[in-house]
Design an enzyme around this catalytic site. Structure first.
Site, PDB file in Angstrom:
ATOM      1  N   HIS A 175      -1.273   8.806  -1.061  1.00 27.50           N
ATOM      2  CA  HIS A 175      -0.480   8.941   0.166  1.00 27.50           C
ATOM      3  C   HIS A 175      -0.357  10.418   0.528  1.00 27.50           C
ATOM      4  CE1 HIS A 175       1.320   5.268  -1.902  1.00 27.50           C
ATOM      5  NE2 HIS A 175       0.636   4.785  -0.883  1.00 27.50           N
ATOM      6  N   CYS A 185      -2.490  -9.846  -0.287  1.00 23.95           N
ATOM      7  CA  CYS A 185      -2.959  -9.184   0.944  1.00 23.95           C
ATOM      8  C   CYS A 185      -2.253  -9.724   2.173  1.00 23.95           C
ATOM      9  CB  CYS A 185      -4.446  -9.409   1.160  1.00 23.95           C
ATOM     10  SG  CYS A 185      -5.476  -8.841  -0.163  1.00 23.95           S
ATOM     11  N   CYS A 235      -9.941 -12.723  -4.660  1.00 23.48           N
ATOM     12  CA  CYS A 235      -9.647 -11.648  -3.718  1.00 23.48           C
ATOM     13  C   CYS A 235     -10.159 -10.334  -4.315  1.00 23.48           C
ATOM     14  CB  CYS A 235      -8.134 -11.570  -3.493  1.00 23.48           C
ATOM     15  SG  CYS A 235      -7.615  -9.966  -2.878  1.00 23.48           S
ATOM     16  N   HIS A 285      -7.096  -8.017  -5.304  1.00 20.28           N
ATOM     17  CA  HIS A 285      -6.093  -8.428  -6.301  1.00 20.28           C
ATOM     18  C   HIS A 285      -6.677  -9.170  -7.497  1.00 20.28           C
ATOM     19  CE1 HIS A 285      -3.666  -7.599  -2.715  1.00 20.28           C
ATOM     20  NE2 HIS A 285      -2.773  -7.221  -3.595  1.00 20.28           N
ATOM     21  N   LYS A 326      -0.701   1.473 -11.747  1.00 18.61           N
ATOM     22  CA  LYS A 326       0.580   1.472 -12.458  1.00 18.61           C
ATOM     23  C   LYS A 326       0.376   1.023 -13.890  1.00 18.61           C
ATOM     24  CE  LYS A 326       2.378  -0.977  -9.076  1.00 18.61           C
ATOM     25  NZ  LYS A 326       3.205  -1.957  -8.452  1.00 18.61           N
TER      26      LYS A 326
HETATM   27  O1  ME8 Z   1      -2.316  -0.141   3.732  1.00 20.98           O
HETATM   28  N1  ME8 Z   1      -6.853   7.572  -2.675  1.00 20.98           N
HETATM   29  O2  ME8 Z   1      -0.274   0.859   3.303  1.00 20.98           O
HETATM   30  P1  ME8 Z   1      -0.496   1.458   1.841  1.00 20.98           P
HETATM   31  C1  ME8 Z   1      -6.725   7.994  -1.432  1.00 20.98           C
HETATM   32  N2  ME8 Z   1       0.799  -0.394   5.336  1.00 20.98           N
HETATM   33  N3  ME8 Z   1      -5.846   7.491  -0.545  1.00 20.98           N
HETATM   34  C2  ME8 Z   1      -5.060   6.513  -0.955  1.00 20.98           C
HETATM   35  C3  ME8 Z   1      -5.130   6.000  -2.273  1.00 20.98           C
HETATM   36  C4  ME8 Z   1      -6.092   6.586  -3.157  1.00 20.98           C
HETATM   37  N4  ME8 Z   1      -6.232   6.205  -4.419  1.00 20.98           N
HETATM   38  N5  ME8 Z   1      -4.212   5.026  -2.390  1.00 20.98           N
HETATM   39  C5  ME8 Z   1      -3.566   4.931  -1.192  1.00 20.98           C
HETATM   40  C6  ME8 Z   1      -1.156   0.109   4.025  1.00 20.98           C
HETATM   41  N6  ME8 Z   1      -4.069   5.826  -0.324  1.00 20.98           N
HETATM   42  C7  ME8 Z   1      -0.609  -0.358   5.356  1.00 20.98           C
HETATM   43  C8  ME8 Z   1      -1.114   0.570   6.454  1.00 20.98           C
HETATM   44  S1  ME8 Z   1      -1.291   1.321   8.985  1.00 20.98           S
HETATM   45  C9  ME8 Z   1      -1.012   0.648  10.493  1.00 20.98           C
HETATM   46  C10 ME8 Z   1      -0.710   0.166   7.828  1.00 20.98           C
HETATM   47  C11 ME8 Z   1      -3.599   6.064   1.051  1.00 20.98           C
HETATM   48  O3  ME8 Z   1       0.835   1.933   1.399  1.00 20.98           O
HETATM   49  C12 ME8 Z   1      -4.720   5.877   2.047  1.00 20.98           C
HETATM   50  O4  ME8 Z   1      -4.386   6.544   3.217  1.00 20.98           O
HETATM   51  O5  ME8 Z   1      -1.239   0.507   1.004  1.00 20.98           O
HETATM   52  C13 ME8 Z   1      -4.693   4.385   2.268  1.00 20.98           C
HETATM   53  O6  ME8 Z   1      -5.385   3.983   3.430  1.00 20.98           O
HETATM   54  C14 ME8 Z   1      -3.200   4.184   2.381  1.00 20.98           C
HETATM   55  O7  ME8 Z   1      -2.639   5.084   1.386  1.00 20.98           O
HETATM   56  C15 ME8 Z   1      -2.763   2.761   2.102  1.00 20.98           C
HETATM   57  O8  ME8 Z   1      -1.360   2.748   2.106  1.00 20.98           O
END
Ligand code: ME8
Length: 640
Positions: free
Chosen positions: A22, A130, A144, A147, A299
């Protein structure tokens, strides 16, 4: 009117604490925003949290909190983190904001009125993780792909969005706008997906199953599918359709996401916009995944990287620099702390830090710390093309940054740093200082070096805003936003002769990997602590028979939501049922050494007799199984 630039991150789910992934996406968006401000564009930067849906309800339940209280708690973690990482977002949106919810309803109604939403019964394979239906073709070995669980067959009447109607339009749009989705590999991935017929998208969930969402404006028995709700945040944040912000910044929008959410952004979203009669966004910028020491961050492995720890150990700018310099935007990358140390020592402490301190030290030694005067003729003679090198670096930097090729933009800056060092070696200021008749040449050389540093301080600003400001102060400049404008950086001779410079400090102290105090554990979770239980005696404690065991087999208990049935060798084979399937896939457990309470009274769970219990910690990230520091130990060993 100034050009507009609107940048967004995904809105993150509030079912997990913010981590490295993130932080990376949000830093990328921050760097892009700062860079566009350097080009004098009017910028707007949005991030936020995605708070509806099944996933969130389940996470809240696990914490014994109402969805409302739970989403407030986790969303706050994100809101508090971003200022720590110098994220310059203009807005933080939450999908539970009333203004957002109203826009979702309006857009749904608009698409419904246009005839692109229909009601139908559907039977399909649904993944609860998902929160969506899968087609057979999308599953991997019937499971999936995200998951690794088998989706359940469910039958429901629902509302569907006629995506198929827009399939050819989207293919044409992508073909006529080659950098609509970039880098190219993701554009190709979307086009490959579009070679198969596009299925219509189920955009509702019956309230009998899920209440935590936005009601459909045309049927109060349903809530909106979480992705249909979430994607609209990019519009609702601007106050679509009438707000001035919307008029100014739409469609000059660039989205930044990772590859995991390519499909909703590359397919659903443009089609939703088209169906609602709203102009399509400019670019979708897709990056790869950060792994940690070559494993997937998870995790259960316990290798989730906390960005605040990284800031505290290495400093914010070194952390930001490493992320931007080491990942090739679009590809996966591996995070490890040794690489971060090496990068900081080589690029920041040695190359950049030494150059600054060398030049400032010489200014103090030869000119009492005052920016020297420069005459015209000698200056020409001693410039040796340094100004041109600076202009080349700026042009290269600008081109690569605009295309999200951050590592190359930084390489261009570091190439210029190399040229500066070479300039010192060739002009040998220490020799010029020895003779009285080369004073003018010495002035020109030091002045040019200070100017080169000014350019460098501007170019590093988007990635390392604090360091840029520190460098400015050392060059006798008042921190001022106009200083970073690319137009200013292109003009040589901006430093005022006669300015007294502060003494040099070290920008980036070298990190000794041996002495580095790496925090092993994550910062403790916020929220109420569990109170300690009443004291017991050693005798009480010795009644508990704790044994080392090895997991031989693991499988889900049919129809049970959280239970796994394990076969554990504790000197004899025991069946143990553990409520940990939200945190561990069965395969992850096989071969693991665990700690078993061996004399717990057997109990039947979902028809399976469990003879013992595993020890595990539970926090807001789920279960963390207690294991041995140095496995393997003999099965059945007693813990004392
Ligand atoms: O998908 N490496 O939220 P999310 C790089 N709520 N970036 C990463 C990562 C990693 N290992 N893990 C997570 C969602 N990310 C939806 C989005 S938008 C309208 C809705 C980052 O909390 C990356 O940007 O699962 C990924 O696309 C996002 O967190 C997924 O966040």
């Amino acid at each position: 009117m100034r050009d507009a630039f609107y940048i967004t991150t995904p809105i993150y789910y509030v079912n997990a604490r913010p981590h490295l992934g993130h932080a990376y996406t949000t830093i990328v968006a921050d760097v892009a925003r700062r860079f566009n401000a350097m080009q004098q564009k009017q910028t707007y930067f949005l991030t936020g949290t995605d708070e509806h849906g099944d996933k969130i309800v389940r996470a809240a339940k696990k914490e014994n909190l109402s969805p409302r209280a739970y989403v407030d708690q986790i969303s706050r973690l994100y809101q508090e983190l971003w200022p720590e990482l110098k994220i310059s977002n203009d807005q933080f949106i939450r999908t539970t904001d009333a203004a957002h919810m109203a826009v979702v309803e309006q857009i749904l109604q608009k698409i419904y009125d246009n005839g692109d939403i229909y009601f139908s019964e559907y039977e399909g394979l649904y993944c609860f993780g998902c929160e969506r239906f899968y087609t057979e073709r999308e599953l991997v070995d019937g499971k999936c792909p995200d998951h690794q669980t088998e989706p359940e067959k469910i039958k429901e009447s629902n509302y569907f969005f006629k995506m198929s109607r827009y399939q050819q339009w989207l293919i044409d749009h992508i073909n006529t706008n080659p950098d609509f989705i970039r880098p190219e590999r993701y554009r190709n991935e979307v086009l490959a997906f579009l070679r198969e017929p596009l299925e219509d998208l189920c955009i509702s969930r019956p309230k009998s199953r899920l209440k935590w969402g936005i009601s459909l404006p045309f049927d109060n028995n349903y809530v909106t599918y979480v992705w249909f709700d979430a994607l609209i945040n990019y519009l609702s944040a601007l106050g679509w359709p009438d707000d001035e912000k919307y008029q100014k910044f739409w469609p000059a929008v660039q989205h930044v996401v990772a590859k995991d959410i390519l499909k909703p952004h590359g397919i659903y979203w443009p089609i939703m916009l088209k169906a609602a009669g709203i102009p399509i966004y400019n670019h979708l910028n897709v990056h790869g995944y950060w792994n940690v020491d070559d494993s997937k961050m998870s995790k259960s492995i316990g290798n989730v990287v906390d960005p605040l720890n990284m800031k505290n150990v290495f400093g914010l700018d070194a952390f930001r620099f490493f992320l931007m310099r080491d990942m090739v935007f679009g590809l996966d990358s591996s995070f490890n702390q040794q690489a971060l140390v090496q990068r900081t020592n080589a690029d920041l402490a040695n190359d950049l830090g030494n150059l600054l301190s060398r030049v400032i030290t010489m200014t103090h030694k030869y000119f009492d710390g005052v920016v020297p005067q420069v005459g015209d003729r000698v200056e020409e003679e001693f410039s040796l093309g340094l100004e041109q090198e600076a202009l080349n670096a700026i042009s290269m930097f600008e081109k690569e940054m605009a295309n999200f090729v951050f590592h190359k933009a930084l390489m261009a800056v570091w190439e210029f740093i190399g040229k500066m060092n070479k300039y010192i070696d060739v002009t040998t200021p220490w020799e010029l200082a020895k003779q009285k008749n080369t004073r003018k040449q010495l002035e020109a050389v030091i002045y040019n070096l200070l100017e080169g540093l000014r350019v460098i301080s501007g170019l590093i600003y988007p990635v390392m805003p604090d360091t840029a400001q520190k460098m400015q102060k050392h060059l006798g400049l008042e921190p001022d936003d106009t200083f970073y404008l690319l137009g200013h950086l292109r003009n040589w001779k901006q430093l005022a002769p006669g300015t007294k410079l502060p003494k040099s400090i070290s920008l980036f102290p070298r990190i000794d990997p041996e002495k580095l105090a790496m925090p092993k554990a994550q910062a403790p979770a916020k929220g109420p602590k569990t109170p300690f239980k009443p004291e017991i005696t050693l005798e009480d404690f010795s009644k508990v028979d704790l044994r080392v065991g090895t997991v031989l087999k693991a499988e889900a208990v049919p129809r049970a939501k959280k239970l796994l049935k394990l076969e554990v060798d504790v000197g004899e084979i025991r069946t143990i049922v553990a409520g940990i399937s939200n945190s561990y896939a069965p395969d992850e457990l096989v071969g693991k050494q665990v700690i078993v309470v061996a004399n717990l009274k057997p109990a039947k769970l979902m028809g399976v007799l469990s003879k013992g219990m595993l020890l595990a910690a539970v926090d807001d990230q789920g279960h963390h199984i207690a294991t041995l520091d140095k496995p393997p130990a003999r099965q059945g060993t007693i813990l004392s």
